[in-house]
Design an enzyme around this catalytic site. Structure first.
Site, mmCIF file in Angstrom:
data_model
loop_
_atom_site.group_PDB
_atom_site.id
_atom_site.type_symbol
_atom_site.label_atom_id
_atom_site.label_comp_id
_atom_site.label_asym_id
_atom_site.label_seq_id
_atom_site.Cartn_x
_atom_site.Cartn_y
_atom_site.Cartn_z
ATOM 1 N N LYS A 13 40.143 47.410 49.081
ATOM 2 C CA LYS A 13 41.405 46.870 49.606
ATOM 3 C C LYS A 13 42.370 46.540 48.458
ATOM 4 O O LYS A 13 43.533 46.924 48.485
ATOM 5 C CB LYS A 13 41.145 45.611 50.460
ATOM 6 C CG LYS A 13 40.220 45.865 51.649
ATOM 7 C CD LYS A 13 40.002 44.613 52.484
ATOM 8 C CE LYS A 13 39.254 43.499 51.786
ATOM 9 N NZ LYS A 13 37.834 43.824 51.449
ATOM 10 N N ARG A 88 40.531 37.384 58.896
ATOM 11 C CA ARG A 88 39.108 37.678 58.756
ATOM 12 C C ARG A 88 38.291 37.112 59.906
ATOM 13 O O ARG A 88 37.061 37.244 59.896
ATOM 14 C CB ARG A 88 38.608 37.012 57.475
ATOM 15 C CG ARG A 88 38.375 37.937 56.318
ATOM 16 C CD ARG A 88 37.919 37.022 55.210
ATOM 17 N NE ARG A 88 37.218 37.679 54.164
ATOM 18 C CZ ARG A 88 37.796 38.138 53.059
ATOM 19 N NH1 ARG A 88 39.089 38.101 52.920
ATOM 20 N NH2 ARG A 88 37.055 38.650 52.109
ATOM 21 N N ARG A 127 32.109 45.675 39.530
ATOM 22 C CA ARG A 127 33.551 45.400 39.388
ATOM 23 C C ARG A 127 33.813 44.483 38.182
ATOM 24 O O ARG A 127 33.116 43.504 37.942
ATOM 25 C CB ARG A 127 34.087 44.724 40.644
ATOM 26 C CG ARG A 127 35.535 44.248 40.445
ATOM 27 C CD ARG A 127 36.207 43.802 41.702
ATOM 28 N NE ARG A 127 35.374 42.955 42.527
ATOM 29 C CZ ARG A 127 35.612 42.708 43.805
ATOM 30 N NH1 ARG A 127 36.660 43.258 44.393
ATOM 31 N NH2 ARG A 127 34.828 41.925 44.501
ATOM 32 N N ARG A 155 33.945 38.510 38.565
ATOM 33 C CA ARG A 155 34.179 37.413 39.494
ATOM 34 C C ARG A 155 32.899 36.641 39.758
ATOM 35 O O ARG A 155 31.823 37.226 39.818
ATOM 36 C CB ARG A 155 34.705 37.975 40.826
ATOM 37 C CG ARG A 155 36.200 37.949 40.922
ATOM 38 C CD ARG A 155 36.735 38.737 42.078
ATOM 39 N NE ARG A 155 36.152 38.445 43.374
ATOM 40 C CZ ARG A 155 36.585 38.988 44.516
ATOM 41 N NH1 ARG A 155 37.593 39.839 44.493
ATOM 42 N NH2 ARG A 155 36.021 38.694 45.655
ATOM 43 N N ARG A 166 28.364 37.844 51.855
ATOM 44 C CA ARG A 166 29.714 38.282 52.238
ATOM 45 C C ARG A 166 29.647 39.410 53.262
ATOM 46 O O ARG A 166 30.448 39.473 54.184
ATOM 47 C CB ARG A 166 30.499 38.713 50.995
ATOM 48 C CG ARG A 166 30.978 37.521 50.171
ATOM 49 C CD ARG A 166 31.267 37.874 48.736
ATOM 50 N NE ARG A 166 32.365 38.790 48.558
ATOM 51 C CZ ARG A 166 32.628 39.419 47.418
ATOM 52 N NH1 ARG A 166 31.855 39.225 46.368
ATOM 53 N NH2 ARG A 166 33.649 40.227 47.332
HETATM 54 P P1 AP5 Z 1 38.253 46.358 45.267
HETATM 55 O O1 AP5 Z 1 39.507 47.158 45.430
HETATM 56 O O2 AP5 Z 1 38.289 45.194 44.328
HETATM 57 O O3 AP5 Z 1 37.668 45.975 46.703
HETATM 58 P P2 AP5 Z 1 38.133 44.879 47.759
HETATM 59 O O4 AP5 Z 1 37.980 45.501 49.114
HETATM 60 O O5 AP5 Z 1 39.480 44.319 47.406
HETATM 61 O O6 AP5 Z 1 36.981 43.846 47.545
HETATM 62 P P3 AP5 Z 1 36.933 42.252 47.480
HETATM 63 O O7 AP5 Z 1 35.560 41.901 47.026
HETATM 64 O O8 AP5 Z 1 38.084 41.689 46.690
HETATM 65 O O9 AP5 Z 1 37.108 41.907 48.951
HETATM 66 P P4 AP5 Z 1 36.660 40.652 49.643
HETATM 67 O O10 AP5 Z 1 37.314 40.861 50.955
HETATM 68 O O11 AP5 Z 1 35.205 40.389 49.679
HETATM 69 O O12 AP5 Z 1 37.197 39.479 48.678
HETATM 70 P P5 AP5 Z 1 38.495 38.562 48.694
HETATM 71 O O13 AP5 Z 1 38.996 38.481 47.315
HETATM 72 O O14 AP5 Z 1 39.433 38.960 49.789
HETATM 73 O O15 AP5 Z 1 37.092 47.376 44.820
HETATM 74 C C1 AP5 Z 1 35.764 46.903 44.549
HETATM 75 C C2 AP5 Z 1 35.172 47.726 43.380
HETATM 76 O O16 AP5 Z 1 35.032 49.091 43.797
HETATM 77 C C3 AP5 Z 1 36.085 47.756 42.117
HETATM 78 O O17 AP5 Z 1 35.274 47.735 40.977
HETATM 79 C C4 AP5 Z 1 36.830 49.093 42.241
HETATM 80 O O18 AP5 Z 1 37.172 49.620 40.969
HETATM 81 C C5 AP5 Z 1 35.800 49.967 42.953
HETATM 82 N N1 AP5 Z 1 36.424 50.970 43.827
HETATM 83 C C6 AP5 Z 1 37.543 50.819 44.594
HETATM 84 N N2 AP5 Z 1 37.813 51.964 45.260
HETATM 85 C C7 AP5 Z 1 36.812 52.836 44.919
HETATM 86 C C8 AP5 Z 1 36.511 54.181 45.283
HETATM 87 N N3 AP5 Z 1 37.301 54.862 46.142
HETATM 88 N N4 AP5 Z 1 35.403 54.766 44.747
HETATM 89 C C9 AP5 Z 1 34.609 54.085 43.872
HETATM 90 N N5 AP5 Z 1 34.842 52.809 43.477
HETATM 91 C C10 AP5 Z 1 35.933 52.197 43.999
HETATM 92 O O19 AP5 Z 1 37.868 37.173 49.152
HETATM 93 C C11 AP5 Z 1 37.008 36.452 48.317
HETATM 94 C C12 AP5 Z 1 36.557 35.183 49.019
HETATM 95 O O20 AP5 Z 1 37.718 34.355 49.334
HETATM 96 C C13 AP5 Z 1 35.873 35.370 50.383
HETATM 97 O O21 AP5 Z 1 34.495 35.684 50.264
HETATM 98 C C14 AP5 Z 1 36.144 34.029 51.054
HETATM 99 O O22 AP5 Z 1 35.274 33.043 50.562
HETATM 100 C C15 AP5 Z 1 37.561 33.701 50.589
HETATM 101 N N6 AP5 Z 1 38.562 34.231 51.538
HETATM 102 C C16 AP5 Z 1 39.541 35.159 51.257
HETATM 103 N N7 AP5 Z 1 40.268 35.426 52.353
HETATM 104 C C17 AP5 Z 1 39.763 34.664 53.352
HETATM 105 C C18 AP5 Z 1 40.083 34.519 54.734
HETATM 106 N N8 AP5 Z 1 41.074 35.238 55.323
HETATM 107 N N9 AP5 Z 1 39.342 33.644 55.462
HETATM 108 C C19 AP5 Z 1 38.349 32.914 54.909
HETATM 109 N N10 AP5 Z 1 37.978 33.014 53.615
HETATM 110 C C20 AP5 Z 1 38.689 33.883 52.835
#
Ligand code: AP5
Length: 216
Positions: A13, A88, A127, A155, A166
């Site tokens: 994402k 979410r 990552r 992270r 997660r």
């Molecule tokens: P990346 O692009 O970083 O993936 P992502 O989908 O953004 O993953 P996140 O881990 O950031 O998502 P998340 O939803 O768990 O975390 P968030 O920060 O929102 O890619 C991942 C890796 O893969 C990278 O190394 C990249 O280079 C690689 N990659 C990408 N595309 C690729 C491809 N095509 N092929 C190969 N490799 C690839 O949330 C974190 C925490 O915050 C949550 O756990 C929760 O505690 C809290 N939180 C955030 N939002 C909420 C909400 N709405 N409600 C409640 N809690 C929340």
């Protein structure tokens, strides 16, 4: 363009949002990034969110909803926005819909990036990000270049243990949001495996098709 990026942790994402917001000239609103900034700044919100994030749990709805609604009221969101990581849960989706309804606005698209669970752990644990530019790398798929490699960071929630938690949260709490948007004709499903450029092309092609369909 008012859109949402949804998908399991590590689906790509953040990687895709980076390119999409440039293309559509809209602000990137990542709730994960907002919470990480709050933790780093030591604010009350950050203090409340930190333990949930570290454990791979979701931050309580009331905290997230208030933060996002406040952010969407800022002037740079008038021309559209990209929400990454929100909503979410069903209550978050319903609160967003209520806030947009009150403002006389609606969503244009919800992009679901689909990646199988078996591929997620490798993406998450590999990552790394550049603390100076925010650029996201992967040790195997997109390694940081020389000169950057020695300063990248991992992270705190990118451990195998938190990743499993997660993923469980995603299936239990976030997957029910998918039929909510599917029923409204807003959902596009994108196969998230392939190079980031291939995935980007799939997304932009699907968005064009959705826009021309809703215009006709
Ligand atoms: P990346 O692009 O970083 O993936 P992502 O989908 O953004 O993953 P996140 O881990 O950031 O998502 P998340 O939803 O768990 O975390 P968030 O920060 O929102 O890619 C991942 C890796 O893969 C990278 O190394 C990249 O280079 C690689 N990659 C990408 N595309 C690729 C491809 N095509 N092929 C190969 N490799 C690839 O949330 C974190 C925490 O915050 C949550 O756990 C929760 O505690 C809290 N939180 C955030 N939002 C909420 C909400 N709405 N409600 C409640 N809690 C929340």
């Amino acid at each position: 363009m008012r859109m949402i990026l949804i998908g399991p942790p590590g689906a790509g994402k953040g990687t895709q949002a980076h390119n999409l917001v440039k293309r559509y000239q809209i602000p990137h609103i990542s709730t994960g990034d907002m919470f990480r900034s709050a933790v780093k700044a030591g604010t009350e919100l950050g203090r409340q969110a930190e333990a949930y994030m570290k454990a791979g749990d979701l931050v309580p709805d009331e905290l997230v909803i208030a933060m996002v609604i406040e952010r969407l009221g800022q002037p740079d969101c008038e021309g559209g926005f990209m929400l990454d990581g929100f909503p979410r849960t069903r209550p978050q989706a319903e609160a967003l819909e209520g806030a947009l309804d009150n403002a006389g606005l609606s969503l244009d698209a919800v992009v679901l990036i689909e990646v199988a669970d078996q591929l997620i752990e490798e993406r998450i644990t590999g990552r790394r990000s550049d603390p100076e530019t925010g650029t996201i790398y992967h040790l195997k798929y997109n390694p940081p270049p020389a000169g950057v490699a020695d300063r990248v960071v991992q992270r705190g929630d990118d451990t195998s243990e938190a990743c499993k938690a997660r993923l469980t949260k995603y299936h239990d709490d976030t997957a029910p949001v998918i039929p909510f948007y599917e029923g409204k004709g807003l959902l596009v499903r994108i196969h998230g495996v392939g190079s980031p450029d291939e995935v980007l092309l799939r997304i932009t092609t699907a968005l064009k098709a959705l826009q021309s369909h809703s215009a006709s």
